[in-house]
Design an enzyme around this catalytic site. Structure first.
Site, PDB file in Angstrom:
ATOM      1  N   CYS A  68       0.842  -1.197   0.000  1.00  0.00           N
ATOM      2  CA  CYS A  68       0.000   0.000   0.000  1.00  0.00           C
ATOM      3  C   CYS A  68       0.878   1.247   0.000  1.00  0.00           C
ATOM      4  O   CYS A  68       1.903   1.304   0.672  1.00  0.00           O
ATOM      5  CB  CYS A  68      -0.882  -0.033   1.249  1.00  0.00           C
ATOM      6  SG  CYS A  68      -1.767   1.492   1.601  1.00  0.00           S
ATOM      7  N   CYS A  71       1.309   4.703   3.468  1.00  0.00           N
ATOM      8  CA  CYS A  71       2.368   5.014   4.439  1.00  0.00           C
ATOM      9  C   CYS A  71       3.728   4.764   3.811  1.00  0.00           C
ATOM     10  O   CYS A  71       3.902   3.855   3.008  1.00  0.00           O
ATOM     11  CB  CYS A  71       2.227   4.141   5.686  1.00  0.00           C
ATOM     12  SG  CYS A  71       0.761   4.469   6.680  1.00  0.00           S
ATOM     13  N   CYS A 145      -6.166  -0.664   8.810  1.00  0.00           N
ATOM     14  CA  CYS A 145      -5.491   0.619   8.582  1.00  0.00           C
ATOM     15  C   CYS A 145      -5.140   1.202   9.956  1.00  0.00           C
ATOM     16  O   CYS A 145      -6.004   1.781  10.621  1.00  0.00           O
ATOM     17  CB  CYS A 145      -6.369   1.583   7.794  1.00  0.00           C
ATOM     18  SG  CYS A 145      -5.552   3.164   7.448  1.00  0.00           S
ATOM     19  N   GLN A 245      -9.376  19.234   9.089  1.00  0.00           N
ATOM     20  CA  GLN A 245      -8.085  18.696   9.499  1.00  0.00           C
ATOM     21  C   GLN A 245      -8.217  17.199   9.753  1.00  0.00           C
ATOM     22  O   GLN A 245      -9.208  16.727  10.302  1.00  0.00           O
ATOM     23  CB  GLN A 245      -7.576  19.399  10.758  1.00  0.00           C
ATOM     24  CG  GLN A 245      -7.334  20.889  10.599  1.00  0.00           C
ATOM     25  CD  GLN A 245      -6.129  21.226   9.721  1.00  0.00           C
ATOM     26  OE1 GLN A 245      -5.371  20.347   9.311  1.00  0.00           O
ATOM     27  NE2 GLN A 245      -5.955  22.508   9.418  1.00  0.00           N
ATOM     28  N   PHE A 272      -8.432  32.069   4.641  1.00  0.00           N
ATOM     29  CA  PHE A 272      -8.592  30.655   4.272  1.00  0.00           C
ATOM     30  C   PHE A 272      -9.258  29.927   5.446  1.00  0.00           C
ATOM     31  O   PHE A 272      -8.796  28.892   5.910  1.00  0.00           O
ATOM     32  CB  PHE A 272      -7.247  30.005   3.939  1.00  0.00           C
ATOM     33  CG  PHE A 272      -6.434  30.720   2.900  1.00  0.00           C
ATOM     34  CD1 PHE A 272      -6.632  30.479   1.543  1.00  0.00           C
ATOM     35  CD2 PHE A 272      -5.446  31.625   3.270  1.00  0.00           C
ATOM     36  CE1 PHE A 272      -5.861  31.124   0.586  1.00  0.00           C
ATOM     37  CE2 PHE A 272      -4.683  32.273   2.323  1.00  0.00           C
ATOM     38  CZ  PHE A 272      -4.887  32.028   0.971  1.00  0.00           C
ATOM     39  N   GLU A 292     -13.043  33.159   3.090  1.00  0.00           N
ATOM     40  CA  GLU A 292     -12.942  31.824   2.489  1.00  0.00           C
ATOM     41  C   GLU A 292     -13.594  31.862   1.111  1.00  0.00           C
ATOM     42  O   GLU A 292     -14.578  32.577   0.909  1.00  0.00           O
ATOM     43  CB  GLU A 292     -13.637  30.804   3.395  1.00  0.00           C
ATOM     44  CG  GLU A 292     -13.934  29.458   2.807  1.00  0.00           C
ATOM     45  CD  GLU A 292     -12.679  28.706   2.399  1.00  0.00           C
ATOM     46  OE1 GLU A 292     -12.708  28.073   1.327  1.00  0.00           O
ATOM     47  OE2 GLU A 292     -11.678  28.743   3.149  1.00  0.00           O
ATOM     48  N   ASP A 340      -4.255  29.832   6.953  1.00  0.00           N
ATOM     49  CA  ASP A 340      -4.004  28.396   6.783  1.00  0.00           C
ATOM     50  C   ASP A 340      -4.380  28.007   5.360  1.00  0.00           C
ATOM     51  O   ASP A 340      -5.458  27.441   5.109  1.00  0.00           O
ATOM     52  CB  ASP A 340      -4.826  27.606   7.808  1.00  0.00           C
ATOM     53  CG  ASP A 340      -4.576  26.109   7.719  1.00  0.00           C
ATOM     54  OD1 ASP A 340      -3.590  25.704   7.077  1.00  0.00           O
ATOM     55  OD2 ASP A 340      -5.370  25.342   8.297  1.00  0.00           O
ATOM     56  N   CYS A 366       0.664  22.967   5.564  1.00  0.00           N
ATOM     57  CA  CYS A 366       0.952  21.541   5.417  1.00  0.00           C
ATOM     58  C   CYS A 366       2.083  21.317   4.427  1.00  0.00           C
ATOM     59  O   CYS A 366       2.366  20.174   4.062  1.00  0.00           O
ATOM     60  CB  CYS A 366      -0.300  20.789   4.964  1.00  0.00           C
ATOM     61  SG  CYS A 366      -0.948  21.343   3.366  1.00  0.00           S
TER      62      CYS A 366
END
Length: 413
Positions: A68, A71, A145, A245, A272, A292, A340, A366
């Site tokens: 997979c 990860c 998972c 999130q 945002f 936004e 953000d 991120c």
């Protein structure tokens, strides 16, 4: 053709890197210092065997790891993994000439991911439901998972059956599944034309499975219970497919850092803002103006404010900040800013913040590379970077969140 390689370091995506005369070769699921055999194809190679394992190699938590692509680093010892992920933020800042102390990584426990996006596809052998292999469109059918909340793992078979019910395409499609206070919110994208017979069957199945909501391509098919998430103690019902999130604990950590940084200001611009993860928490102590581009997200935020309790005034504005950033003159009406943005960052908006008189800024990202770019703009305009905190909410992946807190002295006129 297989060959033997010595791994020199980990790359930005968590792959082992080997430097050869023909350029770097990237070998997934390896660690620095390991001697491995792999089958090379251009600048990538498939791992065949680990001949000399690193002392940092550990047993993966999931039976699907290595097949997979969800990860990349389950095989890495926890302390080394955390330092590597923190190092991604350090190196991104350093590449822009920003030398600052970066706090230790805030860890993410297993089984905490409340939001996952699964791939589904009908095959002759049955319905596949899982994640894509790395750099591939091939779906790995999953039975477990370890990153996902138990509610999602327990629902994998019902979700597979739901995917089969709504599927009217031979192409792969997506199911975004979110754990909410009222049950699982399931949003399908690209599952094909939705006939009335299919709608009835999907609605009946959703009711039997106890899901809170099913939507297909943004249209609500059935909503037995409104999905509800809490931002602090303010309940919000996000629209289908709205950004949220991935880990509630990580979101709370980010909000706590921002709240402390902006605790003494009277009016905050939340840029945002999404459905209000920061705005509705901050509104406990100060007035908020939330900006936004997505109208449905703003409506959800506004409903949360109107039905919340103990909140200061919250105003909203629909605006595409990539096309039309809030100007410096407009920003001067605020004492603090939190932003953000998506992975692309907020370059245009940062240039307007840099021209403003706002003294306190909290930047969340991120993407360490675009965060470093945006911070450079602010630092060159006179802001001081007070603190950078990396936060892990995408466990065992190369992705890392970061909160950067900035101040500036009042400028003389």
């Amino acid at each position: 053709m297989s060959a033997e390689f010595r791994i020199e370091r980990l790359g930005a995506q968590g792959d082992g890197v080997v430097l050869t005369e023909r350029g770097p070769v990237y070998i997934p699921f390896t660690l620095a210092g390991e001697r491995v055999t792999a089958s090379r194809n251009g600048d990538r190679a498939d791992l065949l065997a680990v001949v000399e394992p690193s002392p940092l190699r550990v047993e993966p938590a999931c039976r699907h790891f290595g097949e997979c692509g969800g990860c990349a680093l389950q095989h890495m010892e926890e302390g080394a993994y955390r330092e590597w992920k923190r190092g991604r933020v350090v190196e991104a800042l350093r590449s822009r000439g920003i030398e600052t102390e970066v706090a230790p990584l805030v860890p993410c426990p297993p089984k905490e991911r409340r939001r996952v996006t699964l791939s589904a596809r009908r095959t002759e052998a049955g319905m596949l439901l899982g994640y894509n292999r790395a750099l591939s469109h091939t779906i790995v059918d999953i039975e477990e998972c370890p990153i996902a909340r138990p509610e999602i793992v327990a629902a994998l078979e019902p979700l597979r059956s739901l995917a089969k019910t709504i599927c009217s395409t031979d192409k792969a499609f997506r199911l975004t599944v979110t754990v909410t206070g009222s049950g699982l919110d399931v949003a399908a994208h690209g599952s094909g034309k939705f006939a009335e017979k299919t709608r009835k069957a999907a609605s009946d199945f959703t009711l039997r499975a106890g899901f809170a909501r099913l939507s297909v391509d943004g249209e609500i098919v059935i909503e037995p219970r409104k999905p509800v998430v809490l931002f602090g103690d303010v309940p919000v019902s996000p629209p289908p497919g709205a950004f949220l999130q991935a880990v509630a604990g990580a979101e709370q950590t980010m909000a706590d850092l921002v709240s402390v940084h902006l605790s003494k200001v009277k009016r905050i611009a939340d840029l945002f803002s999404g459905v209000g993860a920061f705005a509705l928490r901050l509104a406990k102590g100060t007035e908020i103006h939330a900006v936004e581009a997505d109208a449905a997200s703003l409506s959800a935020l506004d409903r949360g404010f109107r039905f919340g309790s103990g909140l200061k005034r919250v105003t909203t504005e629909r605006r595409d900040l990539f096309v039309r950033p809030v100007t410096a003159k407009e920003l001067n009406a605020f004492d603090g800013i939190v932003f953000d943005p998506p992975r692309a960052g907020a370059e245009a908006q940062s240039r307007q913040i840099a021209k403003s008189d706002v003294l306190l800024v909290a930047a969340i990202s991120c993407n360490p590379a675009t965060l470093a770019r945006d911070l450079t703009i602010l630092i060159e305009a006179g802001y001081t970077l007070q603190r950078v905190v990396p936060i892990d909410q995408f466990l065992w992946s190369p992705h890392v969140e970061a909160v950067a807190l900035l101040t500036r002295k009042k400028r003389r006129r």
